[in-house]
Design an enzyme around this catalytic site. Structure first.
Site, short mmCIF file in Angstrom:
data_model
loop_
_atom_site.label_atom_id
_atom_site.label_comp_id
_atom_site.label_asym_id
_atom_site.label_seq_id
_atom_site.Cartn_x
_atom_site.Cartn_y
_atom_site.Cartn_z
N CYS A 111 0.83 -1.21 0.00
CA CYS A 111 0.00 0.00 0.00
C CYS A 111 0.87 1.26 0.00
CB CYS A 111 -0.97 -0.05 1.18
SG CYS A 111 -2.40 1.06 0.98
N HIS A 151 -3.79 -5.69 1.18
CA HIS A 151 -3.57 -5.96 2.60
C HIS A 151 -4.04 -7.39 2.91
CE1 HIS A 151 -2.49 -1.90 3.81
NE2 HIS A 151 -3.52 -1.43 3.14
#
Length: 494
Positions: free
Chosen positions: A334, A431
Site C-alpha cells: 500500500c 492488505h
C-alpha cells in the site's frame, strides 16, 4: 431491547479490545446474539467491511469472535492519525474530512447522532451489545464533548465495567484514582471492575481487589491472569509495536521492517511473525536495517509523503539501496508500494499539506493521491500462481511502465501491483496478503525457508477460543449479564 455493557479502561492498551473479543466468543458459545460496538476509535489499523466501508481492526476481530460479518455500525467514528495533531475522520465507514485535534474537540458532539444511530442498529440485531471505550475513562479534561466513554454511556444508558492493567503497575491507584476524578454521575455508571494481566498467585492480590472495591463501591468482577496466547491475535493499537518480537536465531528467513511514524495496518505482518522459520525485525529510525535480512518490507502508511521524508531522514533509503546491491528483495504494501515508485504527489492535500516528493525509484510507477478511497475485499492469484484473499484500502492511483508486469490478477477483474524487471522489487495495494497459506508458502519458497508451519486463520480461531475459555474461568459471566441488564432479566440462551 437488547442488553448492553460497556468496557472502559484506566488507560490505553489495558486490554479492552481483547476482553471484548473474548467475551464476544464466550457469550456467542452460550447461544446469544452478540454485537461489538465502539463509538469512537483512533487507529491506523483498519478493516474493510462488505459494504465498502472501514472500521477499526479490533471491531473486525470482535465481529469474527461473534461469528458475524463486520459492519460500519460497529465503529461509527474512526479517526486515522495523519500527524501528531491531526487525523482523517471517518463516520459510518466513509471519510467526511480531516481535522486537527483542537478542531475535532469542537466537531465531536456533532457525531453523537451517528453514534447513537449505529448503536441502535446493533441493538436491534443483538441479545447483547458489548461496547468498548477508548483510551482512559479518567480523561476528565475532555469530558465535556465526549462521545467515546462516559459521554456515550450516559447518552445511551449503558452500564460500565472499568478495566485496569496490573502488569504496568499502579493498578490500585489507577482504578481508585479514576473513581476520585470522575463526576459522581459518571462514576455511578460503573458497576464493577476487572484487573487484567495478573502474573503470579492470585491469592496475593485478594486484599488489593477488596481494597479497590471498598474505596470505589464497585463490584470486583474478576482478576484475569496474563494469557500468552493473546499475542497470537492481531493488535490494533500502535503501542503494540513497542513490545519486542522474539528472536529466532535459527530462522531461515529474516525480514526487516522499517517502523515509520504513520505506519498503518501493521497486522499484515502477523502471519510472518508467527512462522517458526521467519524472524521479523522491527527497525526504528536511528538503527540500520540488518545486513543479513533477505527481505525488506515497507508496510502501509496513513501519511505517505510524511513517512517518505521520515524514511530518508533515518537513512533507510541508503540501507535499502545497499540491501538490493547485496541481492536482497523489497516488498512495498500500500503506502510502501507508493514509496517504491518514481514520485508521490498529493496535489489536493488528501493526507496532509499538498506537495510532491520523489520516491525511491525502485519501480517505474508514479502515484497521485486524489479521488475517492478504494475500500474493497479482493482475491485472486499472484503472478506465480499463488492464491490470496485480502482487501484494498487506499487513496489515489498508481500507474507506470512497471504495471505492465503486475504482481497479481484479481478475480474481480484486472491486474494489480507491479514487479521490477529483475523480480526483486514488488509493490501491491493488497492488505492481508500473508494470511493466505498459499501466498505465504510462495514467499517462503522464494527464500528457501521451507513450507509454512501453521494455518494462520485456524490459529486466530484457536486463540479466540482460548481467550474465551480463559475469561470464562476468571470472570463471572452471569454477573456481567446481570450488570448489563441493570434490573432487566438476562436473555435466555438460544
Amino acid at each position: 431491547m437488547s442488553l448492553a455493557l460497556m468496557f472502559q479502561g484506566t488507560g490505553s492498551d489495558v486490554g479492552k479490545s481483547l476482553i471484548v473479543a473474548g467475551l464476544a466468543r464466550a457469550f456467542t458459545r452460550r447461544g446469544l446474539r452478540v454485537r461489538p460496538f465502539k463509538p469512537q476509535n483512533m487507529s491506523n489499523n483498519a478493516a474493510v467491511t462488505a459494504d465498502g466501508g472501514e472500521i477499526g481492526r479490533a471491531q473486525a476481530l470482535q465481529a469474527r469472535a461473534a461469528g458475524i460479518a463486520p459492519s460500519v455500525h460497529m465503529n461509527p467514528v474512526l479517526l486515522k492519525p495523519q500527524s501528531q495533531v491531526g487525523a482523517q475522520i471517518i463516520v459510518q465507514g466513509r471519510v467526511v474530512g480531516q481535522a486537527r485535534a483542537a478542531e475535532y474537540q469542537r466537531l465531536k458532539p456533532g457525531f453523537m447522532a451517528a453514534v447513537l444511530d449505529s448503536f441502535a442498529r446493533m441493538q436491534a440485531e443483538a441479545d447483547i451489545v458489548l461496547v468498548e471505550g477508548a483510551g482512559s475513562a479518567a480523561e476528565v479534561n475532555l469530558r465535556a464533548n465526549d462521545i467515546a466513554n462516559m459521554g456515550f454511556a450516559r447518552a445511551a444508558g449503558v452500564p460500565v465495567v472499568l478495566i485496569g492493567d496490573i502488569d504496568r503497575g499502579g493498578v490500585i491507584a489507577s482504578l481508585v484514582g479514576t473513581h476520585v476524578v470522575l463526576d459522581a454521575a459518571d462514576a455511578a455508571m460503573i458497576g464493577g471492575f476487572i484487573v487484567n494481566r495478573f502474573r503470579g498467585d492470585p491469592a496475593l492480590f485478594a486484599d488489593g481487589m477488596a481494597l479497590i472495591a471498598a474505596r470505589t463501591g464497585w463490584a470486583a468482577l474478576g482478576l484475569v491472569p496474563f494469557l500468552p496466547d493473546a499475542a497470537r491475535l492481531p493488535a490494533e493499537d500502535a503501542l503494540a509495536l513497542d513490545h519486542p518480537l522474539a528472536r529466532k536465531p535459527g530462522a531461515k528467513l529474516r525480514v526487516a521492517v522499517p517502523i515509520l511514524p504513520g505506519i498503518a495496518n501493521f497486522d499484515d505482518l502477523d502471519p510472518l511473525v508467527a512462522e517458526p522459520e521467519v524472524e521479523v525485525v522491527r527497525v526504528r529510525p536511528g538503527d540500520a536495517l540488518p545486513g543479513d535480512a533477505q527481505l525488506v518490507i515497507l508496510p502501509g502508511s496513513k501519511s505517505t509523503l510524511s513517512d517518505l521524508r521520515a524514511l530518508r531522514a533515518a537513512g533507510f533509503d541508503v540501507d535499502i539501496a545497499a540491501h538490493l546491491r547485496r541481492g536482497g528483495h523489497v516488498l512495498g504494501l500500500c503506502g510502501g508500494y507508493q514509496m517504491l515508485g518514481r514520485s508521490v504527489a498529493d496535489p489536493d492535500g488528501v493526507e496532509g499539506p499538498p506537495g510532491t516528493l520523489p520516491g525511491l525509484g525502485l519501480l517505474e510507477v508514479d502515484t497521485v493521491l486524489s479521488g475517492d478511497k478504494r475500500l474493497v475485499p479482493v482475491h485472486g492469484h499472484s503472478h506465480d500462481g499463488a492464491a490470496f484473499s485480502g482487501y484494498e484500502m487506499h487513496m489515489g492511483r498508481t500507474v507506470g511502465p512497471a504495471c505492465a508486469h503486475p504482481f497479481a490478477a484479481l478475480a474481480e477483474g484486472g491486474a494489480e501491483g507491479a514487479v521490477s524487471a529483475d523480480g526483486r522489487v514488488t509493490g501491491t495495494y493488497i492488505h492481508g496478503l500473508f494470511g493466505a497459506t498459499a501466498q505465504r508458502a510462495a514467499w517462503l519458497a522464494r527464500f528457501a525457508a521451507g513450507a509454512p508451519r501453521l494455518d494462520h486463520e485456524a490459529q486466530v480461531e484457536a486463540a479466540l477460543d482460548a481467550l474465551a475459555a480463559h475469561l470464562e474461568s476468571h470472570l463471572d459471566l452471569d454477573a456481567l449479564l446481570r450488570l448489563a441488564g441493570r434490573g432487566r432479566s438476562a436473555p435466555a440462551p438460544r
